[in-house]
Write a protein that holds these residues in place. Structure first.
Motif, PDB file in Angstrom:
ATOM      1  N   LYS A  18       0.647  -1.372   0.024  1.00 27.50           N
ATOM      2  CA  LYS A  18      -0.020  -0.046  -0.245  1.00 27.50           C
ATOM      3  C   LYS A  18       0.889   1.289   0.079  1.00 27.50           C
ATOM      4  CE  LYS A  18      -3.745   2.115   2.503  1.00 27.50           C
ATOM      5  NZ  LYS A  18      -4.617   2.236   3.573  1.00 27.50           N
ATOM      6  N   ILE A  19       2.034   1.228   0.967  1.00 24.91           N
ATOM      7  CA  ILE A  19       2.947   2.209   0.995  1.00 24.91           C
ATOM      8  C   ILE A  19       3.503   2.720  -0.486  1.00 24.91           C
ATOM      9  CG2 ILE A  19       5.050   3.389   2.067  1.00 24.91           C
ATOM     10  CD1 ILE A  19       3.994   1.969   4.519  1.00 24.91           C
ATOM     11  N   GLU A  21       2.648   1.860  -3.610  1.00 25.44           N
ATOM     12  CA  GLU A  21       1.812   2.042  -4.358  1.00 25.44           C
ATOM     13  C   GLU A  21       1.498   3.397  -4.302  1.00 25.44           C
ATOM     14  OE1 GLU A  21      -0.841  -2.140  -5.188  1.00 25.44           O
ATOM     15  OE2 GLU A  21      -1.631  -0.285  -3.813  1.00 25.44           O
ATOM     16  N   GLU A  22       1.635   4.196  -3.208  1.00 29.43           N
ATOM     17  CA  GLU A  22       1.263   5.547  -2.911  1.00 29.43           C
ATOM     18  C   GLU A  22       2.383   6.338  -3.383  1.00 29.43           C
ATOM     19  OE1 GLU A  22       0.311   6.421   1.164  1.00 29.43           O
ATOM     20  OE2 GLU A  22      -1.471   5.018   0.959  1.00 29.43           O
ATOM     21  N   VAL A  23       3.690   5.976  -3.312  1.00 28.13           N
ATOM     22  CA  VAL A  23       4.945   6.809  -3.366  1.00 28.13           C
ATOM     23  C   VAL A  23       5.805   6.457  -4.665  1.00 28.13           C
ATOM     24  CG1 VAL A  23       5.063   7.189  -1.146  1.00 28.13           C
ATOM     25  CG2 VAL A  23       6.434   5.538  -1.921  1.00 28.13           C
ATOM     26  N   LYS A 108       7.851   6.794   4.291  1.00 30.29           N
ATOM     27  CA  LYS A 108       7.393   7.116   2.908  1.00 30.29           C
ATOM     28  C   LYS A 108       8.129   8.080   2.168  1.00 30.29           C
ATOM     29  CE  LYS A 108       2.471   6.480   3.627  1.00 30.29           C
ATOM     30  NZ  LYS A 108       1.009   7.398   3.794  1.00 30.29           N
ATOM     31  N   LYS A 109       8.707   9.077   2.832  1.00 27.14           N
ATOM     32  CA  LYS A 109       9.611  10.095   1.961  1.00 27.14           C
ATOM     33  C   LYS A 109      10.787   9.325   1.605  1.00 27.14           C
ATOM     34  CE  LYS A 109       7.842  14.454   3.926  1.00 27.14           C
ATOM     35  NZ  LYS A 109       8.345  15.753   4.592  1.00 27.14           N
ATOM     36  N   ALA A 112      10.267   6.697  -0.978  1.00 29.85           N
ATOM     37  CA  ALA A 112       9.746   7.481  -2.360  1.00 29.85           C
ATOM     38  C   ALA A 112      11.000   7.927  -3.023  1.00 29.85           C
ATOM     39  CB  ALA A 112       8.922   8.734  -1.911  1.00 29.85           C
TER      40      ALA A 112
END
Length: 248
Positions: A18-19, A21-23, A108-109, A112
């Motif tokens: 999920k993470i 997919e977001e970033v 996340k950052k 990413a």
């Protein structure tokens, strides 16, 4: 960009997917696996540009996964993820030549930024460039299959990234680099076994690029379904029968 995520804990794996997919960079294709064995099988059809893997997994850990995947030419870029902040893991990660080493929970950052960096490093090629590279590589293998070859050697010679060559092989041949090279070598060995009866099996194994007779016999049986000696005997029997029938 193709991303594979590997973790043996289902809930954590679901969260990681999920993470990511977001970033992940736009257009990324994301796949997952519950353990190293499943990851290796997934890689054969998916051919990821980068694999994010947990270290501590049953039966085969993350470092073993990295070793096996690189050996088979399935993936060259790895991001290690673990819940253990220990120096030994960091040292092993550096020795394994991974893209980076991240601690759980995933930031996340941070992920990413890493994925963006990987995306920038991937070679961009048009279809015509892709076809041209494929032709060069396959022609080079046809002429040099008997030499000591590896993805790294091929990448250096062709000025291409190993992972790019892996993807190219999968697209053009439907096979991995290692399987393609072994198949080519075994086909050439079969020709020699059939047409050069004066050559020993050991001599033939060296001529087609195998270091030892034992390893040659093992690979030959895997791809031909029989041993080199049995293959030669079978061919000689067939030729004798044909000769006898021809006289009749």
């Amino acid at each position: 960009m193709k991303i594979l995520i590997v973790d043996d804990e289902p809930l954590i794996l679901k969260g990681l997917v999920k993470i990511v997919e977001e970033v992940a960079p736009a257009g990324s294709d994301i796949c997952s696996a519950f353990n190293a064995w499943e990851a290796l099988e997934t890689m054969k059809r998916f051919m990821p540009d980068v694999t994010i893997t947990d270290i501590n997994m049953p039966e085969k850990n993350g470092f073993e996964l990295i070793h096996d995947a690189r050996l088979e030419g399935l993936c060259d870029r790895f991001i290690i993820l673990t819940g253990y902040d220990e120096f030994e893991y960091v040292r092993q990660a550096l020795r394994s030549g991974v893209v980076d080493y991240l601690l759980k929970p995933l930031d996340k950052k941070e992920i990413a930024g890493l994925l963006s960096r990987v995306k920038e490093e991937l070679p961009a090629a048009t279809d015509s460039e892709y076809s041209r590279h494929a032709e060069r590589i396959l022609a080079y293998l046809q002429l040099n299959y008997m030499n000591d070859l590896s993805l790294d050697h091929l990448a250096e010679h062709m000025s291409l990234h190993p992972n790019y060559i892996s993807s190219l092989f999968k697209k053009e041949t439907g096979d991995t680099f290692v399987n393609y090279l072994n198949s080519l070598r075994i086909r050439e060995a079969q020709k020699l076994l059939k047409t050069q009866p004066q050559l020993t099996v050991c001599a033939i194994s060296q001529q087609v690029g195998f270091d030892t007779k034992h390893y040659f016999a093992k690979v030959f049986k895997k791809y031909a379904g029989t041993t080199p000696g049995a293959y030669r005997e079978h061919k000689e029997e067939d030729e004798s029968i044909q000769a006898i029938n021809g006289k009749d």
